[in-house]
Design a protein around this motif. Structure first.
Motif, mmCIF file in Angstrom:
data_model
loop_
_atom_site.group_PDB
_atom_site.id
_atom_site.type_symbol
_atom_site.label_atom_id
_atom_site.label_comp_id
_atom_site.label_asym_id
_atom_site.label_seq_id
_atom_site.Cartn_x
_atom_site.Cartn_y
_atom_site.Cartn_z
ATOM 1 N N ALA A 34 3.298 43.894 -39.181
ATOM 2 C CA ALA A 34 3.295 44.487 -37.846
ATOM 3 C C ALA A 34 2.348 43.742 -36.911
ATOM 4 C CB ALA A 34 2.904 45.959 -37.930
ATOM 5 N N VAL A 35 1.171 43.381 -37.421
ATOM 6 C CA VAL A 35 0.208 42.634 -36.601
ATOM 7 C C VAL A 35 0.754 41.251 -36.262
ATOM 8 C CG1 VAL A 35 -2.097 41.621 -36.562
ATOM 9 C CG2 VAL A 35 -1.767 43.900 -37.529
ATOM 10 N N LEU A 36 1.376 40.587 -37.236
ATOM 11 C CA LEU A 36 1.916 39.248 -37.003
ATOM 12 C C LEU A 36 3.064 39.274 -36.004
ATOM 13 C CD1 LEU A 36 1.875 36.267 -37.671
ATOM 14 C CD2 LEU A 36 3.323 36.727 -39.656
ATOM 15 N N MET A 37 3.935 40.276 -36.096
ATOM 16 C CA MET A 37 5.036 40.381 -35.133
ATOM 17 C C MET A 37 4.514 40.622 -33.731
ATOM 18 S SD MET A 37 8.186 42.353 -37.051
ATOM 19 C CE MET A 37 7.232 43.810 -37.457
ATOM 20 N N SER A 38 3.467 41.439 -33.618
ATOM 21 C CA SER A 38 2.860 41.659 -32.310
ATOM 22 C C SER A 38 2.306 40.354 -31.746
ATOM 23 C CB SER A 38 1.743 42.705 -32.434
ATOM 24 O OG SER A 38 1.107 42.909 -31.197
ATOM 25 N N PHE A 39 1.704 39.533 -32.613
ATOM 26 C CA PHE A 39 1.162 38.237 -32.179
ATOM 27 C C PHE A 39 2.282 37.304 -31.741
ATOM 28 C CE2 PHE A 39 0.039 33.845 -33.411
ATOM 29 C CZ PHE A 39 -1.006 33.637 -32.521
ATOM 30 N N LEU A 40 3.395 37.269 -32.487
ATOM 31 C CA LEU A 40 4.503 36.393 -32.133
ATOM 32 C C LEU A 40 5.137 36.796 -30.805
ATOM 33 C CD1 LEU A 40 6.249 35.963 -35.612
ATOM 34 C CD2 LEU A 40 4.931 34.248 -34.355
ATOM 35 N N MET A 41 5.238 38.099 -30.559
ATOM 36 C CA MET A 41 5.786 38.544 -29.275
ATOM 37 C C MET A 41 4.840 38.222 -28.130
ATOM 38 S SD MET A 41 7.804 42.107 -30.104
ATOM 39 C CE MET A 41 6.481 42.835 -31.074
ATOM 40 N N ILE A 105 6.050 48.261 -30.411
ATOM 41 C CA ILE A 105 4.807 47.598 -30.831
ATOM 42 C C ILE A 105 4.279 46.697 -29.726
ATOM 43 C CG2 ILE A 105 3.869 45.849 -32.393
ATOM 44 C CD1 ILE A 105 5.474 46.982 -34.613
ATOM 45 N N ASN A 106 5.190 45.996 -29.044
ATOM 46 C CA ASN A 106 4.787 45.060 -27.991
ATOM 47 C C ASN A 106 4.091 45.777 -26.840
ATOM 48 O OD1 ASN A 106 4.616 42.463 -26.886
ATOM 49 N ND2 ASN A 106 6.502 42.744 -25.716
ATOM 50 N N LEU A 107 4.499 47.029 -26.563
ATOM 51 C CA LEU A 107 3.917 47.774 -25.453
ATOM 52 C C LEU A 107 2.735 48.641 -25.868
ATOM 53 C CD1 LEU A 107 7.167 48.917 -23.579
ATOM 54 C CD2 LEU A 107 5.546 47.157 -22.869
ATOM 55 N N THR A 108 2.580 48.896 -27.173
ATOM 56 C CA THR A 108 1.474 49.746 -27.628
ATOM 57 C C THR A 108 0.514 48.927 -28.493
ATOM 58 O OG1 THR A 108 2.846 50.531 -29.482
ATOM 59 C CG2 THR A 108 2.825 51.863 -27.482
ATOM 60 N N SER A 109 0.636 49.055 -29.799
ATOM 61 C CA SER A 109 -0.223 48.325 -30.725
ATOM 62 C C SER A 109 0.386 48.399 -32.120
ATOM 63 C CB SER A 109 -1.640 48.927 -30.746
ATOM 64 O OG SER A 109 -1.621 50.229 -31.318
ATOM 65 N N PRO A 110 -0.019 47.493 -33.039
ATOM 66 C CA PRO A 110 0.482 47.577 -34.415
ATOM 67 C C PRO A 110 0.130 48.898 -35.094
ATOM 68 C CG PRO A 110 -0.492 45.432 -34.013
ATOM 69 C CD PRO A 110 -0.811 46.276 -32.815
ATOM 70 N N ALA A 111 -1.027 49.472 -34.764
ATOM 71 C CA ALA A 111 -1.419 50.757 -35.370
ATOM 72 C C ALA A 111 -0.421 51.856 -35.005
ATOM 73 C CB ALA A 111 -2.822 51.139 -34.925
ATOM 74 N N MET A 112 -0.004 51.887 -33.742
ATOM 75 C CA MET A 112 1.004 52.862 -33.327
ATOM 76 C C MET A 112 2.326 52.598 -34.045
ATOM 77 S SD MET A 112 0.096 55.179 -30.987
ATOM 78 C CE MET A 112 1.552 55.488 -29.988
ATOM 79 N N ALA A 260 8.125 26.866 -37.516
ATOM 80 C CA ALA A 260 7.190 27.955 -37.780
ATOM 81 C C ALA A 260 7.913 29.300 -37.839
ATOM 82 C CB ALA A 260 6.107 27.995 -36.703
ATOM 83 N N LEU A 261 8.876 29.482 -36.931
ATOM 84 C CA LEU A 261 9.615 30.738 -36.909
ATOM 85 C C LEU A 261 10.474 30.880 -38.162
ATOM 86 C CD1 LEU A 261 10.381 33.303 -35.417
ATOM 87 C CD2 LEU A 261 12.136 32.016 -34.202
#
Length: 359
Positions: A34-41, A105-112, A260-261
């Motif tokens: 989840a954290v990595l996907m947020s970083f990629l976005m 996730i992109n609009l909130t956070s990985p924790a959400m 990388a993707l």
């Protein structure tokens, strides 16, 4: 005889340690993903592009295992009913669910993002109750606890969403000139985070619906890895179509770092396949209640990593998470007790192997 029983106890203890450690490791993988996907976005990749690559990678990873382990379970020909179910699962469980989830996730956070799926057991309970798959007796204590737990879980989700969107009002020049007013620090709501929370709730609702549909589908097609591989492939195709309709073109930005993707997609697909396989094995060995009890671990991991990466949080959103987890464990406790009660009376358990996904 004593030595054999002792050896059996030792092997059972080792198996318990493996299951507990593995379930915790699975949640760490989910949190890291989840954290990595947020970083990629954040780098500019669109949610639909990530869905396409990760879904196709999951298909490539699961295909050889499904061919080896489940080939004998395949029917000689697919019925129209199964094809329709497969298309609905692919569009709803892959394209809609993952795109809504990633946008959230992109609009909130990985924790959400890792906290919201804890709504699923309560939503599945409501959906299964609606379609007659879940028996509810209002005079039974366990049914009441499941209803109360679902309500607490919903309240926690809404509380977490609202409190996560609260931000302190920034002081402006006009505020400093009128500093004598006692209302200069009124909180405001971040509309992006509210919309992101709604995306996540819609994604979890879609996930819950597809899980119930999966239970129906697996009754006629008892090959879970094959079903996951097929839905991943068709989901990637439907996501490409959705991206073409939405953007009128395929996202060319994904090819800037194609290597990388692709590497991330294969890694994510491989880890996802391992996690799904381990969860299935643990589900068979210890039941769905134990497996579901570890889901909050991913939220805690994502929350800690989000704090280190600069994502803001507050006590209100943490309190909402606590309410959600409390409701989740109410539901799981009641379902576990019902399962034991049914087993003791010799009747069909709610955790029957034909419908493991309902739990």
């Amino acid at each position: 005889m004593e030595m054999s029983s002792g050896g059996g106890g030792m092997s059972s203890a080792i198996e318990d340690v493996i299951i507990m450690g593995g379930l915790i490791g699975v949640q760490f993988v989910y949190a890291g993903n989840a954290v990595l996907m947020s970083f990629l976005m954040a780098l500019g990749l669109t949610p639909l592009t990530l869905v396409i690559f990760t879904s196709f990678a999951t298909f490539l990873v699961l295909l050889p295992f499904s061919l080896y382990f489940e080939r004998t379970k395949w029917p000689r020909k697919f019925s129209l009913k199964f094809v329709i179910q497969l298309l609905v699962l692919s569009f709803g469980g892959v394209t809609l669910f993952q795109s809504l989830f990633l946008r959230g996730i992109n609009l909130t956070s990985p924790a959400m993002g890792t906290a919201m799926p804890n709504l699923a057991p309560g939503l599945i309970f409501i959906i299964a109750w609606t379609f007659g798959l879940e028996k509810v007796d209002l005079s039974c204590t366990y049914s009441k606890v499941k209803i109360i737990g679902t309500m607490v879980c919903m309240i926690g989700a809404f509380t977490m969403s609202i409190m996560q969107s609260v931000t302190p009002h920034a002081a402006t020049a006009t505020d400093t000139q009128s500093s004598q007013s006692p209302h200069t620090h009124n909180p405001t709501f971040d509309s992006d985070k509210i919309i992101g929370s709604l995306y996540l709730m819609a994604a979890v609702f879609m996930l819950s619906c597809t899980i119930v549909l999966q239970a129906f589908t697996l009754g006629d097609f008892p090959a879970p890895m094959t079903l996951s591989a097929l839905t991943s492939l068709l989901g990637a195709i439907t996501t490409i179509i959705a991206q073409l309709l939405e953007q009128r073109s395929f996202d060319a930005s994904s090819f800037v770092n194609f290597g990388a993707l692709a590497s991330y997609s294969l890694l994510s697909g491989g880890l996802g396949g391992i996690c799904l396989s381990f969860n299935g094995w643990a589900l068979k060995k210890r039941g769905p209640v134990l497996v579901s009890m570890f889901s909050p671990v991913a939220t805690v991991c994502s929350l800690l990593s989000s704090l280190t990466l600069g994502y803001s949080t507050n006590l209100g959103s943490i309190a909402g998470m606590f309410l959600m987890f409390t409701g989740l464990y109410f539901v799981l406790w009641a379902k576990g007790k019902e399962g034991y009660a049914n087993f003791d009376f010799g009747s069909e358990s709610e955790f029957d192997a034909e419908k493991p996904l309902l739990s």
